[in-house]
Design a protein around this motif. Structure first.
Motif, short mmCIF file in Angstrom:
data_model
loop_
_atom_site.label_atom_id
_atom_site.label_comp_id
_atom_site.label_asym_id
_atom_site.label_seq_id
_atom_site.Cartn_x
_atom_site.Cartn_y
_atom_site.Cartn_z
N ARG A 179 -7.85 -2.62 -5.18
CA ARG A 179 -7.97 -1.19 -5.02
C ARG A 179 -9.16 -0.77 -5.38
O ARG A 179 -9.51 -0.77 -6.73
CB ARG A 179 -6.46 -0.36 -5.23
N TYR A 230 -8.33 -0.58 0.07
CA TYR A 230 -7.26 -1.41 -0.64
C TYR A 230 -7.76 -2.83 0.22
O TYR A 230 -8.30 -2.88 1.21
CB TYR A 230 -5.89 -1.43 0.03
N PRO A 251 0.87 -1.43 -0.04
CA PRO A 251 -0.18 -0.09 0.20
C PRO A 251 1.05 1.14 -0.12
O PRO A 251 2.03 1.25 0.31
CB PRO A 251 -0.72 -0.03 1.24
N VAL A 270 -1.88 -6.93 -0.47
CA VAL A 270 -2.86 -6.14 -1.38
C VAL A 270 -3.12 -6.70 -2.43
O VAL A 270 -1.80 -6.74 -3.13
CB VAL A 270 -2.11 -4.54 -1.24
#
Length: 438
Positions: A339, A316, A45, A336
């Motif tokens: 998004r 996210y 992120p 992650v």
């Protein structure tokens, strides 16, 4: 357990049924428009922004059994997988630390977070060492775990322990497949008395909206909470999403439920005995840790499979696959994989909903934190809240907006719809998982 009292609701409804239905349709429109996430290829992120405060969320996706009404991200417990997962969770925390993050609070959710107490303790100790600004740790568990000898070892590490009870009524516990797992309502009540001695804040999670849960049954549950006298309690409405509807429709979910009458029962039973902290959270003082971490923290970062983060203007989402999560951590990445970026208007609508839910609507907050005049920027939304009787101006403070009882109930209806939509997102992201991903 049988009800020994008869509750008679006040004749005045908080909101008419047509307004509740309209609110649900409005929420369906906006959640359908905004709550979807695009696949991305990200190592991590974004780094933290100077002057911003963050909360750390850690997800533990394992349970011994899977409740039919639950759509949270969870898998059946296998010890070797869970131990490897906790190691990866701590590694992901290391990566987040390397990005420059520090956190003011930590929330551990699940699944059953206490499914391996020794691994959870290592993880909490690691987090406090990595992030010295953490002042409060909140954790979830179930009524069975709190009687184990290892559970006491969490004393001094966890500041707020939330225990999922749902109901003390044996018929409701049997209906929701919790009686066999966690025992009778009387047994659960006795265990809670023990747990309250261990933590500064002990929160008892209750639920309404089950089939057969009359106002008398609900009132009896609330009276037992008053007798137990925990520092905090939450009263969630049962949330049935399109993904769970087939498994619970006609089985555990009430048909034609009058949410307003049930909510009035909760408010009238607690009365002056508790302070209402949010639309469904009640505490003994005003400074209790909230059950909904999104209320007190504008930005939060999630670690673990299936964890969500909200940073700056983007949501996210970490991979829901245990296999891919392990591969990403081994490669030096965080979890992650998706998004969703939001425009300012959508974020302001979200903040307005949270403010209504938390009964903390402030013109000063929107002006100083987000640089807007909320009455002008969200003119249609504010007008709708006024017409419905959900809000009114404070005659003694021009910056404060009072949330009425109708507004508290509307906040509950909106958050129920929001969380149901988030459950839908989870279900859709879990749908492609194969056996090797679990």
């Amino acid at each position: 357990m049988t009800s020994t009292t008869h509750f008679v609701p006040q004749p005045r409804k908080l909101l008419p049924n047509w307004m509740i239905g309209l609110s649900d349709r409005v929420m369906d429109y906006y959640t359908g428009r905004y709550l979807h996430c695009d696949p991305v290829i990200l190592k991590n992120p974004p780094p933290p922004q100077e002057g911003h405060q963050y909360m750390l969320y850690a997800h533990v996706p394992f349970c011994h059994t899977l409740c039919t009404y639950c759509t949270f991200h969870r898998f059946l417990f296998k010890e070797w997988k869970a131990r490897e997962y906790f190691k990866n969770l701590r590694r992901e925390m290391d990566y987040v630390k390397a990005l420059g993050y520090d956190f003011t609070a930590m929330y551990v959710g699940g699944g059953t977070t206490t499914i391996l107490e020794d691994e959870l303790i290592k993880t909490l100790e690691h987090a406090k060492k990595l992030f010295p600004s953490i002042k409060e740790i909140s954790c979830e568990t179930d009524p069975q775990v709190i009687t184990t000898p290892q559970f006491r070892n969490l004393q001094g590490l966890v500041d707020r322990m939330s225990i999922g009870v749902q109901s003390f009524n044996d018929d409701i516990l049997k209906l929701s497949d919790r009686y066999e797992k966690f025992g009778s309502g009387e047994q659960i009540f006795e265990r809670l008395q023990y747990a309250q001695e261990l933590f500064p804040v002990c929160n008892v999670d209750m639920m309404f909206g089950f089939r057969g849960q009359s106002l008398d049954v609900l009132h009896d549950d609330m009276e037992k909470i008053v007798k137990l006298n925990p520092r905090q309690t939450t009263t969630y409405p049962l949330m049935v999403t399109s993904q769970t509807r087939q498994s619970v429709k006609g089985t555990i979910a009430a048909t034609g439920i009058e949410l307003a009458d049930q909510y009035r029962c909760i408010l009238d039973t607690f009365g002056n005995r508790y302070r209402q902290l949010t639309s469904w959270t009640f505490g003994q003082t005003n400074n209790e840790g909230f059950d909904e971490y999104v209320v007190d923290h504008d930005e939060y970062l999630g670690v673990g499979s299936g964890a969500f983060s909200f940073l700056n203007n983007s949501l996210y989402v970490n991979t829901f696959s245990l296999r891919r999560y392990g591969e990403r951590i081994a490669a030096g990445n965080t979890g992650v994989e998706r998004r969703r970026e939001f425009d300012k208007h959508a974020i302001m609508q979200y903040r307005l909903m949270l403010g209504l839910f938390a009964h903390r609507l402030s013109r000063k907050y929107f002006r100083e934190v987000h640089g807007i005049n909320v009455d002008r920027y969200l003119m249609k939304e504010m007008l709708g809240l006024r017409i419905s009787g959900a809000i009114k101006d404070d005659p003694n403070d021009p910056d404060r907006i009072i949330v009425t009882d109708a507004g508290k109930f509307l906040g509950l209806v909106m958050m129920k719809a929001f969380y149901a939509a988030m459950d839908q997102v989870r279900a859709e992201l879990r749908a492609p998982l194969r056996e090797e991903d679990m």
